[in-house]
Each structure stands twice: as C-alpha cells, then as structure tokens.
Scaffold this active site. Structure first.
Site, mmCIF file in Angstrom:
data_model
loop_
_atom_site.group_PDB
_atom_site.id
_atom_site.type_symbol
_atom_site.label_atom_id
_atom_site.label_comp_id
_atom_site.label_asym_id
_atom_site.label_seq_id
_atom_site.Cartn_x
_atom_site.Cartn_y
_atom_site.Cartn_z
ATOM 1 C CG ASP A 1 -13.732 6.581 -1.453
ATOM 2 O OD1 ASP A 1 -13.674 6.322 -0.231
ATOM 3 O OD2 ASP A 1 -12.726 6.564 -2.192
ATOM 4 N NE ARG B 1 -3.899 0.644 1.826
ATOM 5 C CZ ARG B 1 -5.140 0.755 2.309
ATOM 6 N NH1 ARG B 1 -5.379 1.519 3.360
ATOM 7 N NH2 ARG B 1 -6.131 0.097 1.756
ATOM 8 C CG HIS C 1 -8.433 0.461 -3.165
ATOM 9 N ND1 HIS C 1 -7.614 -0.601 -2.843
ATOM 10 C CD2 HIS C 1 -9.153 0.735 -2.039
ATOM 11 C CE1 HIS C 1 -7.844 -0.955 -1.585
ATOM 12 N NE2 HIS C 1 -8.762 -0.175 -1.080
ATOM 13 C CD GLN D 1 -13.067 -1.856 -1.066
ATOM 14 O OE1 GLN D 1 -12.305 -1.877 -0.115
ATOM 15 N NE2 GLN D 1 -14.281 -2.387 -0.992
HETATM 16 N N1 NVA Z 1 -10.154 6.924 -1.586
HETATM 17 C C1 NVA Z 1 -9.856 6.424 -0.283
HETATM 18 C C2 NVA Z 1 -10.032 4.936 -0.229
HETATM 19 C C3 NVA Z 1 -9.806 4.339 1.130
HETATM 20 C C4 NVA Z 1 -9.933 2.863 1.150
HETATM 21 C C5 NVA Z 1 -8.443 6.818 0.127
HETATM 22 O O1 NVA Z 1 -7.520 6.688 -0.700
HETATM 23 O O2 NVA Z 1 -8.250 7.244 1.248
HETATM 24 N N1 CP Z 2 -11.344 -0.116 2.063
HETATM 25 C C1 CP Z 2 -10.071 -0.160 2.473
HETATM 26 O O1 CP Z 2 -9.110 -0.361 1.712
HETATM 27 O O2 CP Z 2 -9.949 0.007 3.820
HETATM 28 P P1 CP Z 2 -8.599 0.154 4.633
HETATM 29 O O3 CP Z 2 -8.026 1.516 4.324
HETATM 30 O O4 CP Z 2 -9.027 0.045 6.075
HETATM 31 O O5 CP Z 2 -7.651 -0.935 4.240
#
Ligand code: NVA
Ligand code: CP
Length: 308
Positions: A227, A108, A135, A138
């Site tokens: 989101d 990540r 992502h 997801q």
């Molecule tokens: N768009 C959000 C997704 C979190 C899972 C972020 O990048 O924070």
């Molecule tokens: N949805 C998602 O990726 O959640 P986290 O940031 O908790 O991993």
C-alpha cells in the site's frame, strides 16, 4: 440493524456468505452492461447516501455503480456541503434527517470514532468506506479477487510489505483470522502493527507473523500486497518514513522469492517507484485493475448483507 464497520465485527460465516454472493452475482451478469441492473433489482426504489471527508476515486465510483447494479440510486455528499455536526446542527440531528431520506449510509472518514458516533444516531445501516483505522470494503473485494485467481484463500500465504500499521494492514489482519489464511507482514520496527490489533490477532488465533526482513515475508507467498507508504491521514515526517520503508519496496527481486505463480495486489492509489516498481505493478502477476473492478461486486453483497 446491521452496520458494516469492521471485518472483526462479522462471523466467518457471514463474511463467506458475502464473498459467495459476490461471485454469484458477478457471474450472472456477464451479458449485462456496466451500469445495467441485475435482473432481481434487490435495491429497487431505495437509495444510498455517501459522505466523503477525504478524496476517493474507487470507493466513490464503485459504490455508485454497485447501487445502480442493485437497481437503486445514490447521493454523494461532502461534509462541506451539508450540516455535518457543524454550526447549528448536531451530528445526531444530521443522522436523524439522513435516516428519513435514504436506506443506507456509506461514510469515508478521518476518524473511526465518527463512524461509531454517526452510527449511534442513524436508524439505517452504515458502511465504513475507509477510516484511519480500517478499510474493510477494500479487503473484502481483495479476498474476492484472490479467490478468483487462486481459489479458496483458506490455508494460503499472503505477504504484506511496507507500512504494517495502517488501515489496510489492520483489516487484512482481521481477515486473516476470519478467513483462516497465513499473513506475513514485512515492515520496519517503527511501522509494525499496533499493540491493540496484535493482541486481537493473538486472541483470535490468527496465523500472523511480523518480520523486519522483507525476504522472510515474501518467501513462498501466494500473493504479495502493499500500500502507499504515506496514507491520507498520516501526519508524519514523510521523507523519514519513506527512507525507512525503502527496503520493503516490492520489486522483481522480491517477487521472485514468492511462489512462481504468485499474484501482486495493491488497493491503489499507488506511489509508483516507491512501494512498488513499474515492472511489477504493470507486469503479468499484477491483478490491481481487477481489484478495482471487484470493489463493485463485493460492495453489492455488503449492501445486501446490511439490508437483509
Ligand atoms: N492506506 C491508504 C489506503 C488508500 C485506499 C490511505 O488511507 O490513504
Ligand atoms: N482503494 C481505494 O479505496 O481507493 P480510493 O481512495 O480511490 O477510494
């Protein structure tokens, strides 16, 4: 070697295979405990290293459980605790060393480039566990959740409300093309999908509509998704961004424009009272907890795809 970096990298057939394997494995372990391995233990004696440059609840835990269910083990690291292209060790050397210890990496990262750079030096597959750009894990588990609720996603209509230029919306656009569903993005002008993804979508005959009217996006949808308005990477004036996204909030009124049996989806974490109201996320149409669970099942198939 197969890396899982973006949905656009895989063929529709490979992506469909991942979803179908996830469905099959999920249903075949109904009588097993949450962390008990599947009978065939395809990842037995093997391990995954996960590196998190940014916080995570779902991705961290669901990958850990996924690996356990496949019969393997996982090691979770943060860049601060290791030589991660810092100090006296290059990223290349770190990658070479990790390739000796484990069978697959999940990263990540704040920079999509890190995934590519790290992947270049690894001799084992790498999975994108969220970047500033995409992502994919997801969105794959969201396809699984959608299909459990509503059947095959091909030809269905998905509405995305709010920030139309973030990692989730990018991966969803790629998925719309690969799985052949209609995607209507309702967002303000300044948060529209970026030129690069829009031109990719056009080239790949994606059924994508971008509108500034949230009602147009929501109308007759099979599913409404949103989101967080402020993503982990966002370096923006937060209050200004929130103000411009206000009319894209998913509330009862907006949900009522969708099909009467439409579902509500959110990848979480959620900004309650911002992008979605409590009555929607906690209401009957919401499938957000199943989405979180399905991260386990989709990611098991993603790991298997990388290794087979
Ligand atoms: N768009 C959000 C997704 C979190 C899972 C972020 O990048 O924070
Ligand atoms: N949805 C998602 O990726 O959640 P986290 O940031 O908790 O991993």
């Amino acid at each position: 070697m197969k890396n899982f970096l973006d949905i656009s990298d895989l063929s529709s057939q490979a992506l469909r295979g991942i979803i179908e394997e996830a469905k099959k494995r999920k249903s075949s372990r109904k009588d097993l405990n949450k962390s008990e391995p599947d009978n065939d233990k395809p990842f037995y004696g093997r391990s995954m290293i996960m590196i998190f440059e940014k916080p995570s609840t779902r991705t961290r835990i669901s990958f850990d459980i996924a690996v356990k269910q496949l019969g393997g083990s996982s090691i979770i690291l943060s860049p601060e605790g290791i030589h991660y292209g810092k100090g006296d060790e290059t990223l290349k050397d770190t990658a070479k060393v990790l390739s000796e210890y484990a069978d697959i990496i999940m990263l990540r990262t704040s920079s999509h480039e890190n995934l590519k750079e790290f992947g270049k030096y690894l001799t084992i597959p790498i999975i994108n566990g969220l970047s500033n750009q995409s992502h994919p894990c997801q969105v794959m588990s969201d396809i699984l959740t959608f299909e459990e609720e509503k059947g095959n996603i091909e030809g269905k209509s998905i509405a995305w409300l709010g920030d139309g230029n973030n990692n989730m919306s990018n991966s969803l656009i790629e998925a719309a093309s690969k799985f052949n569903f209609t995607l209507k993005i309702g967002c303000p002008k300044q948060y529209q999908p970026n030129k690069k993804i829009v031109s990719w979508a056009k080239k790949n005959k994606t059924k994508l509509t971008v509108t500034n009217d949230p009602r147009d996006a929501a109308k007759d949808a099979d599913c409404i998704m949103t989101d967080k308005w402020i993503s982990m990477n966002d370096k923006v004036n937060k209050s200004k961004k929130k103000k411009s996204l206000k009319k894209y909030q998913v509330n009862k009124k907006l949900m009522s424009l969708a099909k009467s049996d439409a579902i509500f989806m959110h990848c979480l974490p959620v900004g309650r009272g911002e992008e979605v109201t409590n009555d929607v996320i906690d209401g009957k149409q919401s499938v957000v907890w199943t989405q979180a669970l399905n991260r386990v099942h989709a990611q098991k198939s993603i790991i298997n795809w990388c290794l087979n």
